[in-house]
Design a protein around this motif. Structure first.
Motif, mmCIF file in Angstrom:
data_model
loop_
_atom_site.group_PDB
_atom_site.id
_atom_site.type_symbol
_atom_site.label_atom_id
_atom_site.label_comp_id
_atom_site.label_asym_id
_atom_site.label_seq_id
_atom_site.Cartn_x
_atom_site.Cartn_y
_atom_site.Cartn_z
ATOM 1 N N PRO A 144 -16.194 2.664 1.672
ATOM 2 C CA PRO A 144 -15.061 2.548 0.819
ATOM 3 C C PRO A 144 -14.536 4.005 1.056
ATOM 4 O O PRO A 144 -15.009 5.014 1.078
ATOM 5 N N ASN A 145 -12.997 3.894 0.760
ATOM 6 C CA ASN A 145 -12.481 5.133 0.450
ATOM 7 C C ASN A 145 -12.549 5.897 1.786
ATOM 8 O O ASN A 145 -12.727 7.314 1.628
ATOM 9 N N TYR A 146 -12.526 5.505 2.975
ATOM 10 C CA TYR A 146 -12.722 5.853 4.174
ATOM 11 C C TYR A 146 -11.742 5.625 5.262
ATOM 12 O O TYR A 146 -10.641 6.336 5.207
ATOM 13 N N THR A 152 -11.747 -0.288 0.554
ATOM 14 C CA THR A 152 -11.508 0.606 -0.410
ATOM 15 C C THR A 152 -10.991 -0.520 -1.442
ATOM 16 O O THR A 152 -11.290 -0.285 -3.018
ATOM 17 N N PHE A 153 -10.214 -1.292 -1.351
ATOM 18 C CA PHE A 153 -9.592 -2.452 -2.419
ATOM 19 C C PHE A 153 -11.017 -3.078 -2.860
ATOM 20 O O PHE A 153 -10.877 -3.216 -4.369
ATOM 21 N N ILE A 163 -6.124 1.477 -7.569
ATOM 22 C CA ILE A 163 -5.743 1.364 -6.193
ATOM 23 C C ILE A 163 -4.307 1.620 -6.099
ATOM 24 O O ILE A 163 -3.450 1.522 -6.923
ATOM 25 N N LYS A 164 -3.847 1.962 -4.664
ATOM 26 C CA LYS A 164 -2.656 2.437 -4.679
ATOM 27 C C LYS A 164 -2.020 1.577 -3.217
ATOM 28 O O LYS A 164 -2.521 1.292 -2.105
ATOM 29 N N VAL A 165 -0.811 1.018 -3.521
ATOM 30 C CA VAL A 165 -0.054 0.286 -2.421
ATOM 31 C C VAL A 165 1.145 0.750 -2.209
ATOM 32 O O VAL A 165 1.871 0.654 -2.971
ATOM 33 N N ASN A 166 1.421 1.347 -1.173
ATOM 34 C CA ASN A 166 2.788 2.090 -0.820
ATOM 35 C C ASN A 166 3.699 0.696 -0.396
ATOM 36 O O ASN A 166 4.764 1.002 -0.706
ATOM 37 N N ASP A 167 3.374 -0.204 0.320
ATOM 38 C CA ASP A 167 4.373 -1.345 0.609
ATOM 39 C C ASP A 167 3.566 -2.596 0.613
ATOM 40 O O ASP A 167 2.695 -2.810 1.392
ATOM 41 N N GLU A 168 3.918 -3.260 -0.288
ATOM 42 C CA GLU A 168 3.176 -4.602 -0.494
ATOM 43 C C GLU A 168 3.528 -5.735 0.807
ATOM 44 O O GLU A 168 2.631 -6.446 0.956
ATOM 45 N N ASN A 169 4.493 -5.412 1.443
ATOM 46 C CA ASN A 169 4.833 -6.434 2.536
ATOM 47 C C ASN A 169 4.221 -5.995 3.836
ATOM 48 O O ASN A 169 4.466 -6.634 4.632
ATOM 49 N N LEU A 212 -3.177 -9.348 -0.368
ATOM 50 C CA LEU A 212 -4.688 -8.998 -0.120
ATOM 51 C C LEU A 212 -5.114 -8.587 -1.569
ATOM 52 O O LEU A 212 -6.285 -9.151 -2.132
ATOM 53 N N VAL A 213 -4.357 -7.853 -2.113
ATOM 54 C CA VAL A 213 -4.732 -7.274 -3.445
ATOM 55 C C VAL A 213 -4.867 -8.364 -4.645
ATOM 56 O O VAL A 213 -5.605 -8.551 -5.363
#
Length: 373
Positions: A144-146, A152-153, A163-169, A212-213
Motif C-alpha cells: 500500500p501507499n506505493y 492504498t485504499f 484517503i484522498k480522492v482528487n476525481d471521483e469520476n 471503488l471507495v
C-alpha cells in the motif's frame, strides 16, 4: 511420472512475483528458481541455463532517480537476454510490462525499451516470448501507499486512515492478481503451441474512484451493521477478498451483540438486503423458546450442538407435530407460516441452533404472534 518443468521468476519479492511463486510452489511438476535483487550473476546464469520458461517480473517503478528506470526495466532485461543468447537452450520468456509503455514518460519509455529488446531477441532466436501490458493490478500482498490505489485504499480504510480522492469520476482499469496467475500458469505447459507476441489478461474491470471507495467503505461497515456485502459481481467478490487481506493483524475478529437472559442468548450474525438474516440461538438445559407463529415470516432451524425437540401445531388445530434434533445428526427443519412452534433443550448442556429468517427483523412489523404449542 509428470514431466518436470524448470521455471525461473525474476522479482519474486514483488507483488505479482510473490503470488506466482506461491502458486508454483504448490505444483509437484515445477522446479522453481527465484531471482531477487541479491541474486548473484553466477546464480542467475545457472538458473537461466536450465530454464524452460522465464517469468521476467522484476522492474523499477518508484526510483529515487529517473535513470534507475532504464537500469531496472531495460538494462536488466538486456542482461537476461545476453545470458540466454550465450547458452544453448532458449527458454520461453514472459515479460510483465505496463500500459504505460505507450506513454511519453521516463517509466513508460523504459518499459517500452524492455519490450523492444524482448521482441528483437524472439525474432533472432525464434524463442517464444509473451508480453503483457498490465493495467492496474489488485489483490493480496500488494504494497500500500506505493503504486496501487486499490492497495492504498484497502489499507487506509481498514486502518481508519485518511484517503484522498482528487476525481471521483476518474475510471480505473483493473485486473485481478489471480487472473494473472491463471494466465501465466497456462503458459507453462503450452508456451510452444501459443502464438507469441503481445498478450492480454482478461477480464479487465472498469470502476470509478468514487465507486471503488464506496465499495470498500461498505466492506468496512459490514462488520458493524452485520450486512453481508453486495457480492453480486465478480469485481465485488475480488475486491472484498482483497480488502480482507489488508485488515490489521489485531483486528481480524469483531464483536457481536449477544442478547442474554436466564434462558440463554440470541445473537444476530449476518444480515442481507434481500435474503433475510442468520442468527445464533443458545438455549440452557430444559428451556423452551418460541411459542409463536408468523403470517409471512419463515425460518430454518439447524441444531449444531446439543439435543432438543421442535414442536409444531397448525393454528386453529390441536394436533402437535414433533421433530427431534441433535448436533450429532445435522438436519434443517423448516418453520412454515401459520404454525405455532417452539424449541426445547432436552440435553444436559447448552443447545446451539443456527436460525435463518427470510426477512430482517422489523420491530414495527414483527409478524410474530404468541401462542402456546
Amino acid at each position: 511420472m509428470e514431466k518436470q518443468i524448470n521455471v525461473v521468476i525474476t522479482g519474486t519479492n514483488g507483488f505479482i512475483g510473490k503470488n506466482l511463486a506461491a502458486e508454483f510452489e504448490q505444483l509437484e511438476n515445477i522446479n522453481l528458481e527465484k531471482v531477487v535483487r541479491s541474486t548473484s550473476r553466477g546464480s542467475l546464469e545457472k538458473f537461466l541455463n536450465k530454464a524452460d520458461i522465464v517469468f521476467h517480473l522484476a522492474g523499477v517503478n518508484r526510483p529515487q532517480d529517473e535513470s534507475e528506470f532504464m537500469e531496472g526495466n531495460r538494462d536488466f532485461t538486456n542482461e537476461i537476454i545476453e545470458i540466454i543468447k550465450a547458452q544453448s537452450s532458449k527458454p520461453a520468456i514472459v515479460l510483465s510490462s505496463s500500459i504505460q509503455a505507450t506513454s511519453e514518460n521516463a517509466y513508460g519509455r523504459s518499459k517500452k525499451a524492455g519490450e523492444q529488446l524482448i521482441q528483437k531477441f524472439s525474432e533472432e532466436s525464434d524463442s517464444p516470448v509473451f508480453i503483457y501490458r498490465l493495467p492496474n493490478v489488485f489483490g493480496k500482498w500488494c504494497k500500500p501507499n506505493y503504486n496501487s490505489v486499490v492497495a492504498t485504499f484497502c489499507h487506509n480504510i481498514s486502518h481508519n486512515l485518511e484517503i484522498k480522492v482528487n476525481d471521483e469520476n476518474h475510471n480505473l482499469n483493473l485486473v485481478y492478481i489471480d487472473d494473472i496467475i491463471s494466465e501465466f500458469k497456462s503458459l507453462v505447459t503450452d508456451c510452444r503451441e501459443i502464438k507469441t507476441g503481445y498478450k492480454e489478461i482478461n477480464p479487465v474491470y472498469e470502476i470509478s474512484l468514487g465507486d471503488l471507495v464506496d465499495k470498500l467503505e461498505s466492506f468496512k461497515l459490514s462488520r458493524e451493521n452485520k450486512m453481508v456485502p453486495n457480492l453480486s459481481t465478480e469485481l465485488s467478490k475480488k475486491l472484498y477478498s482483497t480488502y480482507l487481506s489488508y485488515l490489521p493483524i489485531d483486528n481480524f475478529s469483531y464483536d457481536l451483540k449477544m442478547n442474554v437472559d436466564n434462558r440463554g442468548s440470541f445473537t444476530e450474525f449476518l444480515k442481507t438486503k434481500d435474503s433475510g438474516q442468520v442468527s445464533i440461538n443458545i438455549s440452557k438445559p430444559g428451556i423452551v423458546k418460541g411459542n409463536h407463529w408468523h403470517h409471512t415470516k419463515n425460518e430454518k432451524f439447524l441444531v449444531v450442538s446439543g439435543e432438543g425437540i421442535i414442536r409444531f401445531r397448525k393454528y386453529g388445530t390441536k394436533k402437535v407435530i414433533e421433530y427431534h434434533v441433535t448436533g450429532e445428526k445435522l438436519e434443517v427443519v423448516d418453520i412454515p407460516t401459520g404454525y405455532t412452534h417452539n424449541i426445547e433443550n432436552l440435553g444436559n448442556s447448552d443447545m446451539v441452533t443456527v436460525m435463518w429468517a427470510n426477512e430482517l427483523f422489523d420491530p414495527n412489523n414483527p409478524d410474530t404472534y404468541f401462542e402456546e404449542v
